[in-house]
Scaffold this motif. Structure first.
Motif, PDB file in Angstrom:
ATOM      1  N   ILE A   1       0.886  -1.153   0.000  1.00 33.09           N
ATOM      2  CA  ILE A   1       0.000   0.000   0.000  1.00 33.09           C
ATOM      3  C   ILE A   1       0.929   1.209   0.000  1.00 33.09           C
ATOM      4  CG2 ILE A   1      -1.742   1.326   1.235  1.00 33.09           C
ATOM      5  CD1 ILE A   1      -1.483  -2.410   1.712  1.00 33.09           C
ATOM      6  N   ILE A   2       0.806   2.039  -1.017  1.00 32.86           N
ATOM      7  CA  ILE A   2       1.768   3.117  -1.286  1.00 32.86           C
ATOM      8  C   ILE A   2       1.102   4.476  -1.113  1.00 32.86           C
ATOM      9  CG2 ILE A   2       3.325   4.079  -3.029  1.00 32.86           C
ATOM     10  CD1 ILE A   2       3.098   1.220  -4.395  1.00 32.86           C
ATOM     11  N   SER A   3       1.784   5.371  -0.436  1.00 38.16           N
ATOM     12  CA  SER A   3       1.304   6.728  -0.234  1.00 38.16           C
ATOM     13  C   SER A   3       1.578   7.589  -1.472  1.00 38.16           C
ATOM     14  CB  SER A   3       2.028   7.337   0.967  1.00 38.16           C
ATOM     15  OG  SER A   3       2.002   8.733   0.932  1.00 38.16           O
ATOM     16  N   PHE A   4       0.583   8.346  -1.882  1.00 40.83           N
ATOM     17  CA  PHE A   4       0.746   9.291  -2.995  1.00 40.83           C
ATOM     18  C   PHE A   4       1.842  10.306  -2.671  1.00 40.83           C
ATOM     19  CE2 PHE A   4      -0.752  13.506  -4.650  1.00 40.83           C
ATOM     20  CZ  PHE A   4      -0.338  13.320  -5.954  1.00 40.83           C
ATOM     21  N   ASN A   5       1.844  10.820  -1.435  1.00 35.36           N
ATOM     22  CA  ASN A   5       2.859  11.807  -1.044  1.00 35.36           C
ATOM     23  C   ASN A   5       4.269  11.240  -1.146  1.00 35.36           C
ATOM     24  OD1 ASN A   5       0.996  13.833  -0.536  1.00 35.36           O
ATOM     25  ND2 ASN A   5       0.757  13.268   1.600  1.00 35.36           N
ATOM     26  N   ALA A   6       4.441   9.976  -0.790  1.00 34.06           N
ATOM     27  CA  ALA A   6       5.767   9.356  -0.886  1.00 34.06           C
ATOM     28  C   ALA A   6       6.209   9.244  -2.340  1.00 34.06           C
ATOM     29  CB  ALA A   6       5.748   7.977  -0.230  1.00 34.06           C
ATOM     30  N   LEU A   7       5.282   8.919  -3.230  1.00 32.60           N
ATOM     31  CA  LEU A   7       5.631   8.857  -4.656  1.00 32.60           C
ATOM     32  C   LEU A   7       6.087  10.209  -5.172  1.00 32.60           C
ATOM     33  CD1 LEU A   7       3.109   6.669  -6.663  1.00 32.60           C
ATOM     34  CD2 LEU A   7       5.481   6.212  -6.104  1.00 32.60           C
ATOM     35  N   GLN A   8       5.449  11.263  -4.709  1.00 35.83           N
ATOM     36  CA  GLN A   8       5.855  12.604  -5.127  1.00 35.83           C
ATOM     37  C   GLN A   8       7.278  12.916  -4.643  1.00 35.83           C
ATOM     38  OE1 GLN A   8       2.247  14.790  -3.763  1.00 35.83           O
ATOM     39  NE2 GLN A   8       2.174  15.453  -5.900  1.00 35.83           N
ATOM     40  N   LYS A   9       7.638  12.440  -3.443  1.00 32.94           N
ATOM     41  CA  LYS A   9       9.016  12.609  -2.941  1.00 32.94           C
ATOM     42  C   LYS A   9      10.000  11.854  -3.821  1.00 32.94           C
ATOM     43  CE  LYS A   9       7.536  12.329   1.798  1.00 32.94           C
ATOM     44  NZ  LYS A   9       7.675  11.570   3.045  1.00 32.94           N
ATOM     45  N   ILE A  10       9.636  10.633  -4.180  1.00 31.59           N
ATOM     46  CA  ILE A  10      10.514   9.803  -5.016  1.00 31.59           C
ATOM     47  C   ILE A  10      10.739  10.456  -6.376  1.00 31.59           C
ATOM     48  CG2 ILE A  10      10.614   7.613  -6.295  1.00 31.59           C
ATOM     49  CD1 ILE A  10       9.353   6.277  -3.864  1.00 31.59           C
ATOM     50  N   LYS A  11       9.698  11.018  -6.943  1.00 31.35           N
ATOM     51  CA  LYS A  11       9.801  11.626  -8.282  1.00 31.35           C
ATOM     52  C   LYS A  11      10.877  12.709  -8.340  1.00 31.35           C
ATOM     53  CE  LYS A  11       7.156  13.969 -11.834  1.00 31.35           C
ATOM     54  NZ  LYS A  11       7.554  13.258 -13.010  1.00 31.35           N
ATOM     55  N   LYS A  12      11.137  13.356  -7.206  1.00 28.49           N
ATOM     56  CA  LYS A  12      12.134  14.439  -7.155  1.00 28.49           C
ATOM     57  C   LYS A  12      13.566  13.909  -7.164  1.00 28.49           C
ATOM     58  CE  LYS A  12       8.971  17.452  -4.683  1.00 28.49           C
ATOM     59  NZ  LYS A  12       8.623  18.065  -3.415  1.00 28.49           N
ATOM     60  N   GLN A  13      13.733  12.594  -6.996  1.00 29.38           N
ATOM     61  CA  GLN A  13      15.060  11.983  -6.941  1.00 29.38           C
ATOM     62  C   GLN A  13      15.549  11.647  -8.351  1.00 29.38           C
ATOM     63  OE1 GLN A  13      16.396  12.003  -3.871  1.00 29.38           O
ATOM     64  NE2 GLN A  13      14.410  12.851  -3.314  1.00 29.38           N
ATOM     65  N   LYS A  14      16.842  11.429  -8.442  1.00 27.65           N
ATOM     66  CA  LYS A  14      17.397  10.955  -9.709  1.00 27.65           C
ATOM     67  C   LYS A  14      17.152   9.444  -9.750  1.00 27.65           C
ATOM     68  CE  LYS A  14      21.549  10.637 -12.373  1.00 27.65           C
ATOM     69  NZ  LYS A  14      22.103  11.448 -13.331  1.00 27.65           N
ATOM     70  N   LEU A  15      16.244   9.020 -10.616  1.00 32.58           N
ATOM     71  CA  LEU A  15      15.814   7.636 -10.650  1.00 32.58           C
ATOM     72  C   LEU A  15      16.398   6.901 -11.849  1.00 32.58           C
ATOM     73  CD1 LEU A  15      12.047   8.195  -9.777  1.00 32.58           C
ATOM     74  CD2 LEU A  15      13.864   7.461  -8.234  1.00 32.58           C
ATOM     75  N   SER A  16      16.742   5.662 -11.625  1.00 29.02           N
ATOM     76  CA  SER A  16      17.221   4.812 -12.714  1.00 29.02           C
ATOM     77  C   SER A  16      16.022   4.349 -13.551  1.00 29.02           C
ATOM     78  CB  SER A  16      17.943   3.593 -12.145  1.00 29.02           C
ATOM     79  OG  SER A  16      17.015   2.755 -11.482  1.00 29.02           O
ATOM     80  N   LYS A  17      16.295   3.834 -14.723  1.00 29.20           N
ATOM     81  CA  LYS A  17      15.234   3.265 -15.563  1.00 29.20           C
ATOM     82  C   LYS A  17      14.517   2.144 -14.804  1.00 29.20           C
ATOM     83  CE  LYS A  17      14.403   1.262 -20.162  1.00 29.20           C
ATOM     84  NZ  LYS A  17      13.066   0.994 -19.833  1.00 29.20           N
ATOM     85  N   PHE A  18      15.283   1.358 -14.048  1.00 25.04           N
ATOM     86  CA  PHE A  18      14.704   0.285 -13.249  1.00 25.04           C
ATOM     87  C   PHE A  18      13.707   0.853 -12.239  1.00 25.04           C
ATOM     88  CE2 PHE A  18      14.601  -2.640  -9.644  1.00 25.04           C
ATOM     89  CZ  PHE A  18      14.336  -3.841 -10.276  1.00 25.04           C
ATOM     90  N   ASN A  19      14.090   1.944 -11.542  1.00 27.02           N
ATOM     91  CA  ASN A  19      13.198   2.555 -10.556  1.00 27.02           C
ATOM     92  C   ASN A  19      11.932   3.113 -11.198  1.00 27.02           C
ATOM     93  OD1 ASN A  19      16.069   3.867  -8.854  1.00 27.02           O
ATOM     94  ND2 ASN A  19      14.843   2.124  -8.205  1.00 27.02           N
ATOM     95  N   LEU A  20      12.056   3.650 -12.405  1.00 24.17           N
ATOM     96  CA  LEU A  20      10.886   4.196 -13.092  1.00 24.17           C
ATOM     97  C   LEU A  20       9.905   3.090 -13.487  1.00 24.17           C
ATOM     98  CD1 LEU A  20      12.601   6.844 -15.396  1.00 24.17           C
ATOM     99  CD2 LEU A  20      11.303   7.276 -13.299  1.00 24.17           C
ATOM    100  N   ASP A  21      10.434   1.912 -13.770  1.00 22.81           N
ATOM    101  CA  ASP A  21       9.615   0.797 -14.228  1.00 22.81           C
ATOM    102  C   ASP A  21       9.128  -0.099 -13.080  1.00 22.81           C
ATOM    103  OD1 ASP A  21       8.369  -0.590 -16.365  1.00 22.81           O
ATOM    104  OD2 ASP A  21       9.930  -2.134 -16.267  1.00 22.81           O
ATOM    105  N   HIS A  22       9.814  -0.042 -11.949  1.00 22.58           N
ATOM    106  CA  HIS A  22       9.446  -0.851 -10.772  1.00 22.58           C
ATOM    107  C   HIS A  22       9.126   0.112  -9.637  1.00 22.58           C
ATOM    108  CE1 HIS A  22      11.680  -3.621 -13.336  1.00 22.58           C
ATOM    109  NE2 HIS A  22      10.886  -4.537 -12.833  1.00 22.58           N
TER     110      HIS A  22
END
Length: 183
Positions: free
Chosen positions: A143-164
């Motif tokens: 169960i994932i928080s919308f607010n936490a996803l918004q925090k993650i989006k601000k990070q430098k994410l790998s292609k793997f992180n974007l897909d998983h």
């Protein structure tokens, strides 16, 4: 607080193309998953999240046939697809359901939703059965928080992180308020 189940499905899988449309005992796989998701208590909504690619309109038709909402977004960036879906439907948190895994544990999902609702004052980012051990693939409950996803989006994410969608949580466990869900 609004909690939804988001079922992620697309037809462009490299390993098994069109797997969402595969028949199992005369039932289409995605139909089975939607029917099982409808058995989950304490959900405010069920949404099928697919891509905006033309071929995924077949997924949209299945969502409509099953009387659930749908969202079309990025094919390759599940973080963006999830955030935009949450914005559109004003979702605070969601259960992640993979569109190719019909054997999810309904009781465990309900337990996770109850924990999330009870702990919301503590700003829970993730409730998960996949913490510091390996769950059986396909039976992970998150169960994932919308607010936490918004925090993650601000990070430098790998292609793997974007897909998983939850990989960044597990790679950076100490940065998030994560509640372990025991079966």
């Amino acid at each position: 607080m609004k909690i939804a189940a988001i079922i992620y499905s697309r037809l462009s899988s490299k390993r098994l193309k069109n797997k969402a449309l595969i028949k199992i005992n005369d039932n289409i796989l995605l139909d089975l998953i939607i029917k099982r998701a409808k058995l989950i208590k304490n959900l405010d909504e069920i949404i099928v999240a697919t891509s905006s690619e033309a071929e995924d309109q077949k997924i949209v038709k299945l969502a409509k046939k099953n009387s659930v909402k749908f969202f079309c977004g990025s094919l390759e960036n599940l973080i963006d697809r999830s955030i935009n879906c949450c914005k559109k439907f004003e979702i605070d948190a969601f259960v992640r359901i993979c569109g190719d895994r019909p054997l999810f544990d309904i009781d465990l999902i309900e337990k996770g939703i109850n924990i999330y609702r009870k702990e919301r004052k503590n700003s829970i980012d993730l409730v998960s059965s996949e913490i510091q051990f390996k769950s059986i693939p396909g039976l992970v409950t998150e169960i994932i928080s919308f607010n936490a996803l918004q925090k993650i989006k601000k990070q430098k994410l790998s292609k793997f992180n974007l897909d998983h969608i939850t990989s960044y949580f597990y790679e950076n466990y100490d940065l998030f308020n994560i509640k372990k869900l025991l079966s």
